[in-house]
Design a protein around this motif. Structure first.
Motif, short mmCIF file in Angstrom:
data_model
loop_
_atom_site.label_atom_id
_atom_site.label_comp_id
_atom_site.label_asym_id
_atom_site.label_seq_id
_atom_site.Cartn_x
_atom_site.Cartn_y
_atom_site.Cartn_z
N ALA A 287 0.72 -0.96 0.02
CA ALA A 287 0.00 -0.02 -0.01
C ALA A 287 0.86 1.26 0.14
O ALA A 287 1.74 1.24 0.96
N THR A 288 0.81 1.96 -0.86
CA THR A 288 1.62 3.41 -1.14
C THR A 288 0.99 4.63 -0.70
O THR A 288 -0.26 4.80 -0.66
N PHE A 289 1.64 5.51 -0.44
CA PHE A 289 1.51 6.89 -0.21
C PHE A 289 0.31 7.04 0.92
O PHE A 289 -0.61 7.59 0.88
N ALA A 290 0.68 6.20 2.15
CA ALA A 290 -0.46 6.22 3.28
C ALA A 290 -0.41 7.49 3.79
O ALA A 290 0.54 8.06 4.26
N SER A 291 -1.66 8.10 4.19
CA SER A 291 -1.99 9.03 5.14
C SER A 291 -2.53 8.52 6.16
O SER A 291 -2.61 9.52 7.22
N LYS A 292 -3.08 7.48 6.42
CA LYS A 292 -3.44 6.87 7.62
C LYS A 292 -3.26 5.29 7.78
O LYS A 292 -3.69 4.68 6.51
N ILE A 293 -2.95 4.78 8.69
CA ILE A 293 -2.70 3.33 8.83
C ILE A 293 -3.34 2.84 10.24
O ILE A 293 -3.12 3.28 11.19
N GLU A 294 -4.02 1.77 9.98
CA GLU A 294 -4.76 1.17 10.99
C GLU A 294 -4.42 -0.52 11.08
O GLU A 294 -4.64 -1.09 10.05
N ILE A 295 -3.98 -0.96 11.93
CA ILE A 295 -3.60 -2.28 12.00
C ILE A 295 -4.36 -2.96 13.15
O ILE A 295 -4.82 -2.85 14.22
N ALA A 296 -5.17 -4.19 12.47
CA ALA A 296 -5.87 -5.29 13.28
C ALA A 296 -6.34 -6.36 12.69
O ALA A 296 -6.36 -6.31 11.50
N ASP A 297 -6.18 -7.63 13.50
CA ASP A 297 -6.62 -8.74 12.93
C ASP A 297 -5.79 -9.34 11.55
O ASP A 297 -6.11 -9.90 10.84
N LEU B 283 -1.08 -8.92 6.29
CA LEU B 283 0.35 -8.89 6.76
C LEU B 283 0.85 -10.46 6.54
O LEU B 283 0.18 -11.23 6.45
N PRO B 284 2.28 -10.39 6.17
CA PRO B 284 3.11 -9.29 6.05
C PRO B 284 3.03 -8.44 4.84
O PRO B 284 2.55 -8.87 3.90
N ALA B 285 3.35 -7.08 5.01
CA ALA B 285 3.12 -6.10 3.86
C ALA B 285 4.09 -5.13 3.67
O ALA B 285 4.71 -4.93 4.87
N VAL B 286 4.27 -4.59 2.87
CA VAL B 286 5.10 -3.33 2.50
C VAL B 286 4.17 -1.97 2.40
O VAL B 286 3.50 -1.89 1.56
N VAL B 287 4.42 -0.95 3.29
CA VAL B 287 3.64 0.43 3.02
C VAL B 287 4.40 1.48 3.17
O VAL B 287 5.34 1.59 4.01
N THR B 288 4.14 2.19 2.40
CA THR B 288 5.00 3.36 2.21
C THR B 288 4.14 4.64 2.47
O THR B 288 2.91 4.82 2.06
N VAL B 289 4.72 5.50 3.04
CA VAL B 289 4.05 6.65 3.87
C VAL B 289 4.25 7.98 3.23
O VAL B 289 5.20 8.24 2.59
N ASP B 290 3.27 8.93 3.21
CA ASP B 290 3.14 10.18 2.77
C ASP B 290 3.45 11.32 3.84
O ASP B 290 3.22 10.94 4.94
#
Length: 253
Positions: free
Chosen positions: A144-154, A174-181
């Motif tokens: 998931a790229t250009f993240a402006s909000k991240i929530e982790i659950a389940d 998950l597992p995953a790669v997230v890039t942030v904005d």
């Protein structure tokens, strides 16, 4: 949950970048360096996830020169638990290309087995915006790229990402790669006590050769030039004159 955060040493964003007189690149001598701002946001988000009890360990990794230790120490002072430096070159002027970085990171991921890789969406020195996507491809993970909000659950990450048309919310297993904005968070100010504590945190050193990755550049920079200086604007008396100038001078109509 373990989070891996790659961080890069770049010219500080407050410094005006100067091109060398021979056009071979930008001037790095006696220039202030710091952590890439997008990576700093990624570290901050990882620390916040740990403070919420979502993450149990944060590992930061930097690839490049020995001087990147300072960048890693900053990340440790922000709240990361361990650091790994991959010594890939002795030349501060050599920028390790995204594919080589992604391959090195994939080796680190195989060894560390994190549940989430949080990375900046791009580095402000080359603006390639490619490493996170390449890493996800090499690992076969969701991204998931250009993240402006991240929530982790389940066992999932629900990510709100910025796209041309507005905001898009997606879920990745998950597992995953997230890039942030930039709009994800505001990195914290690092106080002196945290800096002192960071000196006692473990910092492991590895080499590109040890990880069996060739970092020889595949691209060659032929010339670097300053951006074209902006010219002063002109005032027009009517719409007809504006259209005429756009046709004859600007060539956009």
């Amino acid at each position: 949950m373990k989070i891996l955060v790659p961080v890069k040493r770049v010219i500080d964003y407050n410094v005006k970048v100067r091109v060398r007189t021979d056009g071979s690149g930008v001037e790095l001598a006696n220039v202030k360096m710091s952590m890439n701002p997008f990576d700093e946001i990624a570290v901050e988000e990882a620390v916040r996830l740990k403070e919420k009890g979502v993450a149990s360990e944060i590992v930061v990794v930097s690839i490049g020169v020995q001087q990147a230790k300072d960048t890693l120490r900053t990340a440790l002072a922000m709240g990361a638990d361990r650091a790994i430096l991959v010594d890939a070159t002795a030349d501060v002027n050599q920028d390790i290309e995204p594919l080589a970085v992604a391959r090195l990171l994939s080796r680190i991921v195989e060894a560390e087995r994190p549940d989430l890789v949080l990375a900046g969406k791009q580095a402000i020195d080359n603006d390639m915006n490619a490493t996170g996507q390449m890493l996800a491809g090499l690992l076969g993970w969701g991204q998931a790229t250009f993240a402006s909000k991240i929530e982790i659950a389940d066992g999932r990450a629900v990510v709100t990402r910025e796209v041309d048309g507005g905001l898009q919310t997606i879920g990745v297993t998950l597992p995953a790669v997230v890039t942030v904005d930039l709009r994800l968070n505001e990195p914290r100010y690092v106080a002196l006590p945290s800096i002192m504590k960071a000196k006692k945190k473990p910092l492991e050193e590895r080499t590109a050769a040890e990880l069996d990755v060739d970092v020889t550049p595949r691209l060659k920079i032929t010339r670097t030039v300053e951006p074209t200086q902006r010219v002063a604007g002109v005032r027009v008396a009517s719409v007809d004159e504006l259209i005429a100038k756009l046709k004859s001078e600007a060539g956009v109509l």
